[in-house]
Design a protein around this motif. Structure first.
Motif, PDB file in Angstrom:
ATOM      1  N   PHE A 215      -6.174  -5.296  -3.125  1.00 50.92           N
ATOM      2  CA  PHE A 215      -6.078  -4.920  -1.447  1.00 50.92           C
ATOM      3  C   PHE A 215      -4.878  -5.858  -1.854  1.00 50.92           C
ATOM      4  CE2 PHE A 215      -5.537  -7.047   2.839  1.00 50.92           C
ATOM      5  CZ  PHE A 215      -5.122  -5.623   3.240  1.00 50.92           C
ATOM      6  N   CYS A 216      -4.177  -6.845  -1.957  1.00 52.30           N
ATOM      7  CA  CYS A 216      -2.933  -7.693  -1.425  1.00 52.30           C
ATOM      8  C   CYS A 216      -1.724  -7.499  -2.249  1.00 52.30           C
ATOM      9  CB  CYS A 216      -2.968  -9.636  -1.654  1.00 52.30           C
ATOM     10  SG  CYS A 216      -4.460  -9.711  -0.679  1.00 52.30           S
ATOM     11  N   PHE A 217      -1.909  -7.394  -3.919  1.00 54.22           N
ATOM     12  CA  PHE A 217      -1.900  -6.978  -4.773  1.00 54.22           C
ATOM     13  C   PHE A 217      -0.724  -5.508  -4.226  1.00 54.22           C
ATOM     14  CE2 PHE A 217      -1.212  -4.992  -9.315  1.00 54.22           C
ATOM     15  CZ  PHE A 217       0.756  -5.640  -9.578  1.00 54.22           C
ATOM     16  N   GLY A 218      -1.668  -4.927  -4.364  1.00 55.16           N
ATOM     17  CA  GLY A 218      -1.144  -2.994  -3.741  1.00 55.16           C
ATOM     18  C   GLY A 218      -0.098  -2.929  -2.391  1.00 55.16           C
ATOM     19  N   ASN A 219      -0.842  -3.646  -1.319  1.00 56.22           N
ATOM     20  CA  ASN A 219       0.768  -3.931  -0.506  1.00 56.22           C
ATOM     21  C   ASN A 219       1.324  -4.357  -0.270  1.00 56.22           C
ATOM     22  OD1 ASN A 219      -1.001  -2.274   2.189  1.00 56.22           O
ATOM     23  ND2 ASN A 219      -3.551  -3.745   1.121  1.00 56.22           N
ATOM     24  N   ILE A 220       1.485  -6.109  -0.786  1.00 55.81           N
ATOM     25  CA  ILE A 220       2.260  -6.255  -1.634  1.00 55.81           C
ATOM     26  C   ILE A 220       3.905  -5.540  -1.680  1.00 55.81           C
ATOM     27  CG2 ILE A 220       3.283  -8.685  -1.584  1.00 55.81           C
ATOM     28  CD1 ILE A 220       1.494  -9.870  -1.837  1.00 55.81           C
ATOM     29  N   MET A 221       2.944  -5.148  -3.037  1.00 58.44           N
ATOM     30  CA  MET A 221       4.519  -4.494  -3.914  1.00 58.44           C
ATOM     31  C   MET A 221       4.776  -3.422  -3.020  1.00 58.44           C
ATOM     32  SD  MET A 221       4.630  -4.628  -6.588  1.00 58.44           S
ATOM     33  CE  MET A 221       4.684  -4.088  -8.713  1.00 58.44           C
ATOM     34  N   LEU A 222       3.447  -2.525  -1.997  1.00 63.68           N
ATOM     35  CA  LEU A 222       4.467  -1.130  -1.694  1.00 63.68           C
ATOM     36  C   LEU A 222       5.353  -1.853  -1.058  1.00 63.68           C
ATOM     37  CD1 LEU A 222       3.854   1.540  -0.748  1.00 63.68           C
ATOM     38  CD2 LEU A 222       2.394   0.769   1.192  1.00 63.68           C
ATOM     39  N   ILE A 223       5.385  -3.638   0.186  1.00 62.70           N
ATOM     40  CA  ILE A 223       6.196  -4.012   0.671  1.00 62.70           C
ATOM     41  C   ILE A 223       7.709  -4.300   0.097  1.00 62.70           C
ATOM     42  CG2 ILE A 223       5.214  -3.727   2.957  1.00 62.70           C
ATOM     43  CD1 ILE A 223       4.903  -6.725   2.838  1.00 62.70           C
ATOM     44  N   ALA A 224       7.356  -4.728  -1.536  1.00 67.27           N
ATOM     45  CA  ALA A 224       8.743  -4.691  -1.743  1.00 67.27           C
ATOM     46  C   ALA A 224       8.989  -4.213  -2.214  1.00 67.27           C
ATOM     47  CB  ALA A 224       7.623  -6.226  -3.298  1.00 67.27           C
ATOM     48  N   LEU A 225       9.013  -2.676  -2.364  1.00 69.01           N
ATOM     49  CA  LEU A 225       9.294  -1.795  -2.966  1.00 69.01           C
ATOM     50  C   LEU A 225      10.664  -1.645  -2.486  1.00 69.01           C
ATOM     51  CD1 LEU A 225       7.919   1.344  -4.646  1.00 69.01           C
ATOM     52  CD2 LEU A 225       8.764   0.011  -5.795  1.00 69.01           C
ATOM     53  N   PRO A 226      10.967  -1.587  -1.103  1.00 66.36           N
ATOM     54  CA  PRO A 226      11.923  -1.072  -0.657  1.00 66.36           C
ATOM     55  C   PRO A 226      13.689  -2.267  -0.634  1.00 66.36           C
ATOM     56  CG  PRO A 226      10.273  -1.037   1.413  1.00 66.36           C
ATOM     57  CD  PRO A 226      10.151  -1.390  -0.396  1.00 66.36           C
TER      58      PRO A 226
END
Lengths: 846, 61
Positions: A215-226
């Motif tokens: 869960f953390c991996f997916g979400n942090i990755m998502l907000i790191a992309l921008p």
């Protein structure tokens, strides 16, 4: 129409929907075809081929009363659907009729077994090792129809357990156990005690942590992309928002890897560097630097890499921890012993738990029950089978007032004994007081221990060296470089190599019916240079030694005479002789006499027939040469003329010959036996002169022998089957328990192997060696990634995006490399490649 | 700008929902036995009073 379909049809009047009926009729036709294939008389219940003793009931044929009884029970309760289910063989219930469950009426024992009890509703989880097919699930879950007191029954197939809730006003624990035993699922109470449920909790918490990390991996990755995609032109407000959000999200990720910190702390306290140390240092550096960067708005941090690392590390842990639910590697003598015994108290008989046995207690031991502690015989005679203790299969006759040892099994009638030693102080159980059972640390250091040591040291060296370099040339970069090096070094490739390589190896072994306790056993297996075999039960078949006859060939008439005489006696040897002469006719017997310690004789058809010891029969020319050797031989004489002798010779297991031939010549081989040396010659023929053989070995001798080899620097593998090998199995570097059926008892060991795989053993060792090489190759691969990442880090150029790219790439490539390489190596060495562990466990029961 | 923040809040809520569902499933023992349920679903439930009684098999007779 076939009788089978006819029988099932009337009961199928209430299909819940049409789709289901299609499925059921599919199953039905399938079993119908199979029934036709085996055209000869097969038992309607268990499907085994009936001997000439069939029992007919209506148009059905059964092999025994047990099967007929179960059929009747099912038919009476409208449960013949059961016969539409199975494609595999059903259980013959007769096998378990000896087990008694009176002791389950004792409240003290009930207290131990019943998990939950309120308002007369009780719940138990029973281990039923016979569970093996879908029909088992159906039958057990419909238990409520056979016993109205059972409210609910649910099967856990992989654990071979059934959770049963019952109403104590309508039935009892004993009644449920007896019903289960009667339909073929004898509950195994010895193992339902402590240990099993705890296992489950550990596993669950690991899955929970993996879920959180994902869960953390997916979400942090998502907000790191921008941040990565904008190329640094991201609005400052956004950057702050995303930064703080990812800090918040990394808190649960930190929780999920908390175990690494704990174990790193323990290992530092013990002054050992394990792989957890660089991981813990790396994670701490990651989190501290990221928080610093986000708060001071100097960067976006590496929190996505942190969460990814946590996810991959836990994935590796889950992969390697895969357990075999229905197997137990931790059994000691208590698992073999009954949980209760009958104590005589005056004229009363009372069931007491085994822990309550005191010196001086008088116990009753029935046919096929174990003697729980060293005792003295009060009855006139007992016939004790010590095969558990010594491996010797022939039963021993014990007279009144003689000593009985714990672990012996009474065969014959009821006997009375008086306890002279506590259960834990008995001759056999003393083995478990040895220090190997208290503390066992392997002498072989694992690869990851070795590598972790050098790896951690060199990382610190590189980090300090570059930090000093930058302090001189550009002091503002020094802290950045120092932390970057630490962050990069813990990149997850390295800690993943071992779990994935050995995890895959475990699975390949499992699909070849070789079940290892954990991944560390693979490593120890790779360095084995000495194999010690137990003889009885391992190389030879324990119970069913073949009956041999040697001497003058017996005419049909002689056979019939011998059979008729043997039938009169209850001695086990006579039984065997009787069974072996299946063809011969029976004749009336006169003047039957049984002489203690001698043999039996009778007059049949005016001829004197004798079966017994050579000395008792006393005489006969030309056959003296055969009598030079003692052992379990019985001679046969007709009218005082000795014809020959019968003996029970051990039969070698299938594959022993191939095993002996395929063992590499560099491997030292030894054979230990609790038996006497009558088979030394045939063993030497098989294994040649290189095998060291020791006979008349007590359990403690076996342990000491293994220890002695280890002191001489050998890496010892011990293969045994019985309780008498338990000490040696524990002492050895790799202890393998061998068993016909993995559902049955095995002593505590590092691995459990099915007997059919004995010949594959050399290939297993070779495969473990290859796996170890694959680990080294995977290390080399990850070090390449580390080297690339380090080259950025030492220059102070480790942007978060580089860490975020290299980390998953190294993880994925290491995982796919190791899994593919191990699978390929399994194919090359001609082992079954990996299939899912569940199906391997399911299949081995068939 | 605020739209993105709202969207992220929504997506995180949904993801948290799935996480909670997963944690519930593990704690509840949903992954304990992955074989028996696949068999159980094919079993007849004829003796349960709630299941409607179809006449498929009657016709076969």
């Amino acid at each position: 129409m076939d009788s089978r379909t006819k029988a099932t049809r009337p009961t199928m009047n209430a299909m819940s929907d049409s789709k289901q009926s299609e499925v059921t009729s599919f199953i039905q036709t399938k079993s119908f075809k199979i029934a036709e294939k085996g055209a000869s008389v097969a038992c309607y219940h268990c499907g085994e081929h009936c001997d000439d003793t069939t029992i007919a009931a209506g148009d059905k044929v059964f092999c025994c009363n047990g099967c007929r009884w179960v059929y009747q029970l099912l038919a009476d309760n409208d449960m013949t659907d059961y016969y539409a289910f199975t494609e595999e063989g059903r259980i013959t219930p007769a096998a378990s009729k000896d087990v008694r469950f009176e002791y389950l009426d004792n409240p003290v024992i009930q207290e131990k077994i019943i998990q939950f009890r309120q308002n007369n509703i009780a719940r138990v989880t029973l281990f039923l090792p016979q569970i093996h097919c879908s029909a088992c699930i159906w039958l057990l879950e419909n238990l409520g129809k056979l016993d109205r007191g059972v409210l609910n029954a649910q099967v856990n197939f992989l654990r071979k357990e059934a959770a049963i809730t019952f109403d104590e006003t309508k039935t009892s624990l004993r009644a449920v156990a007896e019903l289960l035993a009667a339909i073929g699922y004898t509950p195994d109470f010895s193992q339902t005690e402590a240990g099993r449920p705890r296992h489950m909790v550990v596993e669950r918490s690991l899955y929970i942590k993996l879920g959180i990390a994902a869960f953390c991996f997916g979400n942090i990755m998502l907000i790191a992309l921008p941040e990565y995609l904008s190329g640094g032109t991201l609005d400052a407000d956004f950057r702050t928002f995303f930064g703080y959000l990812s800090i918040a999200l990394s808190v649960p990720a930190l929780y999920s890897v908390s175990d690494y910190f704990k174990s790193a702390a323990t290992s530092i306290r013990q002054k050992i560097i394990t792989m957890d140390v660089p991981i813990a240092i790396g994670i701490s550096t990651l989190i501290l630097r990221s928080i610093y960067e986000i708060i001071t708005a100097t960067g976006s941090g590496y929190l996505d890499s942190l969460a990814g690392l946590a996810f991959f590390l836990l994935l590796g842990k889950v992969f390697q921890k895969k357990t075999f639910h229905s197997l137990s590697f931790e059994r000691d003598y208590r698992s073999y012993f009954p949980i209760a015994v009958i104590r005589k108290e005056g004229s009363q008989e009372k069931n007491i738990p085994i822990e309550d046995i005191r010196i001086g207690d008088q116990l009753l031991i029935r046919h096929h029950e174990l003697i729980p502690s060293d005792s003295v015989l009060l009855s006139d005679e007992a016939l004790i089978d010590y095969s558990f203790v010594t491996g010797e299969s022939a039963p021993v006759r014990v007279a009144k007032n003689e000593r009985l040892y714990a672990g012996g099994k009474q065969t014959g009638g009821l006997i009375e004994i008086e306890v002279v030693k506590d259960v834990s102080q008995s001759y056999l159980t003393q083995l478990w007081n040895q220090d190997v059972f208290v503390r066992h640390s392997s002498r072989i250091t694992t690869i990851s221990e070795k590598v972790a040591h050098y790896f951690t040291l060199s990382i610190f060296a590189i980090a300090s060296f570059t930090a000093i370099f930058w302090l001189i040339y550009e002091p503002s970069l020094a802290a950045n470089v120092f932390t970057s090096v630490l962050i990069v070094s813990c990149g997850c490739g390295l800690p993943l190599s071992v779990p994935f390589t050995f995890g895959t190896t475990l699975r390949v072994f499992a699909s070849n019916k070789f079940f290892l306790k954990n991944e560390k056993v693979v490593e120890r297996l790779a360095v084995i240079d000495t194999i010690v075999f137990d003889k009885t039960g391992t190389l030879t078949l324990a119970q069913t030694g073949t009956l041999r006859y040697e001497g003058a060939s017996l005419t049909e008439e002689a056979q019939s005479l011998i059979k008729s005489l043997a039938r009169q006696s209850t001695h086990p040897m006579s039984r065997r002789i009787f069974e072996s002469l299946a063809e011969a006719e029976l004749q009336p017997v006169e003047n039957f006499v049984e002489v203690q310690g001698g043999g039996v004789q009778a007059t049949i058809q005016n001829k004197l027939i004798q079966i017994g010891s050579y000395r008792w029969i006393n005489g006969g020319d030309g056959i003296k040469s055969l009598a030079t050797e003692t052992g379990t031989r019985v001679f046969v004489a007709i009218d005082r003329a000795v014809k020959g002798w019968f003996a029970i010779g051990s039969e070698y297991r299938q594959g022993v010959k191939e095993l002996a031939e395929s063992l590499p010549s560099s491997m030292k081989v030894a054979i230990l036996s609790g038996d006497n040396d009558r088979e030394k010659h045939s063993l030497q023929e098989l294994f040649g002169t290189r095998a060291e053989m020791r006979f008349d070995q007590l359990p403690i001798d076996k342990l000491n022998y293994v220890r002695q080899l280890q002191t001489a620097g050998q890496h010892v593998m011990m293969i045994g089957d019985g309780l008498n090998d338990a000490g040696a199995l524990k002492q050895s570097d790799v202890g393998i328990a061998i068993t016909e059926n993995t559902a049955s008892f095995t002593p505590s060991s590092d691995a459990i192997m099915e007997t059919s795989q004995l010949k594959t053993l050399p290939r297993f060792i070779a495969f473990a060696k290859r796996s170890k090489k694959i680990v080294y190759a995977a290390f080399a691969l990850t070090l390449t990634y580390n080297f690339i990442a380090l080259s950025f880090a030492v220059q102070g150029l480790l942007a978060p995006v580089i860490a975020a790219v290299i980390m998953p790439i190294s993880a994925i490539s290491v995982v796919s490399f190791t899994v593919l390489a191990v699978t390929w190596s399994a194919k090359k060495i001609k082992l079954n490649p990996m299939n899912t562990v569940e199906s391997a466990v399911i299949n081995h029961a068939d | 700008m605020s739209v993105i923040i709202v969207l992220i809040a929504v997506s995180l809520t949904v993801a948290t929902g799935f996480l909670i569902a997963f944690l519930w499933a593990v704690r509840n023992g949903q992954f304990e036995d992955t074989y028996a349920p696949s068999v159980r679903i094919l079993m007849d439930e004829k003796n349960k009073p709630s299941s409607p009684s179809h006449s498929n098999t009657e016709k076969e007779k």
